[in-house]
Design a protein around this motif. Sequence first.
Motif, PDB file in Angstrom:
ATOM      1  N   SER A 160       0.804  -1.228   0.000  1.00  0.00           N
ATOM      2  CA  SER A 160       0.000   0.000   0.000  1.00  0.00           C
ATOM      3  C   SER A 160       0.837   1.279   0.000  1.00  0.00           C
ATOM      4  N   ILE A 161       2.166   1.138   0.145  1.00  0.00           N
ATOM      5  CA  ILE A 161       2.991   2.353   0.093  1.00  0.00           C
ATOM      6  C   ILE A 161       4.055   2.218  -0.982  1.00  0.00           C
ATOM      7  N   ASP A 162       4.516   3.348  -1.463  1.00  0.00           N
ATOM      8  CA  ASP A 162       5.683   3.373  -2.349  1.00  0.00           C
ATOM      9  C   ASP A 162       6.380   4.718  -2.145  1.00  0.00           C
ATOM     10  N   ASP A 163       7.448   4.929  -2.886  1.00  0.00           N
ATOM     11  CA  ASP A 163       8.246   6.147  -2.695  1.00  0.00           C
ATOM     12  C   ASP A 163       7.391   7.409  -2.780  1.00  0.00           C
ATOM     13  N   SER A 164       6.563   7.502  -3.827  1.00  0.00           N
ATOM     14  CA  SER A 164       5.843   8.760  -4.014  1.00  0.00           C
ATOM     15  C   SER A 164       4.729   8.912  -2.977  1.00  0.00           C
ATOM     16  N   LYS A 165       4.103   7.807  -2.585  1.00  0.00           N
ATOM     17  CA  LYS A 165       3.060   7.917  -1.545  1.00  0.00           C
ATOM     18  C   LYS A 165       3.650   8.377  -0.215  1.00  0.00           C
ATOM     19  N   LEU A 166       4.822   7.845   0.116  1.00  0.00           N
ATOM     20  CA  LEU A 166       5.450   8.260   1.378  1.00  0.00           C
ATOM     21  C   LEU A 166       5.718   9.763   1.363  1.00  0.00           C
ATOM     22  N   VAL A 167       6.147  10.276   0.220  1.00  0.00           N
ATOM     23  CA  VAL A 167       6.462  11.708   0.133  1.00  0.00           C
ATOM     24  C   VAL A 167       5.188  12.543   0.018  1.00  0.00           C
ATOM     25  N   ASN A 168       4.314  12.135  -0.898  1.00  0.00           N
ATOM     26  CA  ASN A 168       3.142  12.980  -1.215  1.00  0.00           C
ATOM     27  C   ASN A 168       2.027  12.868  -0.183  1.00  0.00           C
ATOM     28  N   VAL A 169       1.826  11.684   0.346  1.00  0.00           N
ATOM     29  CA  VAL A 169       0.696  11.475   1.253  1.00  0.00           C
ATOM     30  C   VAL A 169       1.153  11.460   2.709  1.00  0.00           C
ATOM     31  N   TRP A 170       2.062  10.560   3.049  1.00  0.00           N
ATOM     32  CA  TRP A 170       2.442  10.389   4.455  1.00  0.00           C
ATOM     33  C   TRP A 170       3.183  11.601   4.999  1.00  0.00           C
ATOM     34  N   ALA A 171       4.245  12.026   4.291  1.00  0.00           N
ATOM     35  CA  ALA A 171       5.061  13.129   4.813  1.00  0.00           C
ATOM     36  C   ALA A 171       4.343  14.470   4.698  1.00  0.00           C
ATOM     37  N   SER A 200      -0.422  15.251  10.874  1.00  0.00           N
ATOM     38  CA  SER A 200      -0.711  14.357  12.001  1.00  0.00           C
ATOM     39  C   SER A 200       0.115  13.077  11.896  1.00  0.00           C
ATOM     40  N   ILE A 201       0.376  12.618  10.663  1.00  0.00           N
ATOM     41  CA  ILE A 201       1.240  11.444  10.479  1.00  0.00           C
ATOM     42  C   ILE A 201       2.672  11.785  10.886  1.00  0.00           C
ATOM     43  N   VAL A 202       3.134  12.961  10.463  1.00  0.00           N
ATOM     44  CA  VAL A 202       4.498  13.386  10.809  1.00  0.00           C
ATOM     45  C   VAL A 202       4.639  13.534  12.328  1.00  0.00           C
ATOM     46  N   ALA A 203       3.584  14.054  12.977  1.00  0.00           N
ATOM     47  CA  ALA A 203       3.634  14.207  14.438  1.00  0.00           C
ATOM     48  C   ALA A 203       3.690  12.851  15.124  1.00  0.00           C
ATOM     49  N   ALA A 204       2.928  11.892  14.583  1.00  0.00           N
ATOM     50  CA  ALA A 204       2.973  10.539  15.156  1.00  0.00           C
ATOM     51  C   ALA A 204       4.373   9.954  14.987  1.00  0.00           C
ATOM     52  N   GLY A 205       4.974  10.189  13.800  1.00  0.00           N
ATOM     53  CA  GLY A 205       6.338   9.707  13.555  1.00  0.00           C
ATOM     54  C   GLY A 205       7.329  10.359  14.503  1.00  0.00           C
ATOM     55  N   GLN A 206       7.135  11.637  14.759  1.00  0.00           N
ATOM     56  CA  GLN A 206       8.033  12.353  15.671  1.00  0.00           C
ATOM     57  C   GLN A 206       7.948  11.776  17.090  1.00  0.00           C
ATOM     58  N   ALA A 207       6.713  11.470  17.505  1.00  0.00           N
ATOM     59  CA  ALA A 207       6.537  10.910  18.849  1.00  0.00           C
ATOM     60  C   ALA A 207       7.260   9.569  18.964  1.00  0.00           C
ATOM     61  N   THR A 208       7.116   8.725  17.945  1.00  0.00           N
ATOM     62  CA  THR A 208       7.805   7.423  17.959  1.00  0.00           C
ATOM     63  C   THR A 208       9.318   7.634  17.915  1.00  0.00           C
TER      64      THR A 208
END
Length: 218
Positions: A94-105, A109-117
């Motif tokens: 369900s993920i690839d390079d462009s999805k990680l950049v365009n959607v996740w990053a 709120s996703i970035v904040a969750a990543g920061q907490a982890t």
Amino acid sequence: MSDSSNSGPKRGDYAREKGEVVLRPHEFDGIQEYDQKLPNWWLFTFYGAVVFTVIYWTVYYHTNLLKTDHQIVQEAISIVEKARQEDLVKALASIDDSKLVNVWAADPSIVAAGQATFTTNCTACHGADLSATMEVAGTKAPLPGLPLNDHQWKYGGKPMDLFKLINAGTPPESPGHNGAKMQAWGQTLSPKQIAELTAFIIAKVPDDFKAYAAGTTN
Ligand code: HEC
């Protein structure tokens, strides 16, 4: 004081005949002791327990009919491993390079969750500012990890390379960094958490990943 229990009639029989309670001849401080045949129900449970022990021991240690604790634990672990593997396969689909950049990053709120982890699991070696250093008495002391903000990616700079490296840790054939290898975070973090971590790193150094924003590179 002599104990006459070896001579005389069998006390159990005697008591049954007479319908009375037999006391042993000794006495201490006014306390006396019954001398009776143990009830059959008690004897059966006792002998039954002895027989059961022998049978159980034989079956447990000398046949494969029952699972050992080791086997039970191993099976539980392999169920967890399998579920984790399936999770990872689903995540990778369900993920690839462009999805990680365009959607996740791109999602705060996703970035904040990543920061907490990241704060909980990663700053000890990579530093809160990703520089792999720590301020100690005015100087920057190096931490064990590699800097994540130096625009150099030892194991590949694609977003999915980061995901895979964080998930699987230092590849077995690599000597690591100054002899230090990073553990496989997939053992303790879920694929979702690892994707969030990747998004956090991408958001911190976005220039490194611009190239993957549009493409379908994989
Ligand atoms: C115990 C120390 C330690 C912790 C904690 C740690 N790392 Fe690492 N990390 C390392 C080391 C050492 C390396 C270099 C490994 C190598 O060269 O093979 C590394 C390398 C990396 C790299 C590759 C960096 C590059 O420049 O190519 C990334 C990305 C990374 N870690 C992310 C993470 C994330 C995300 C976490 C938290 C989940 C984390 N690390 C926690 C020690 C650690």
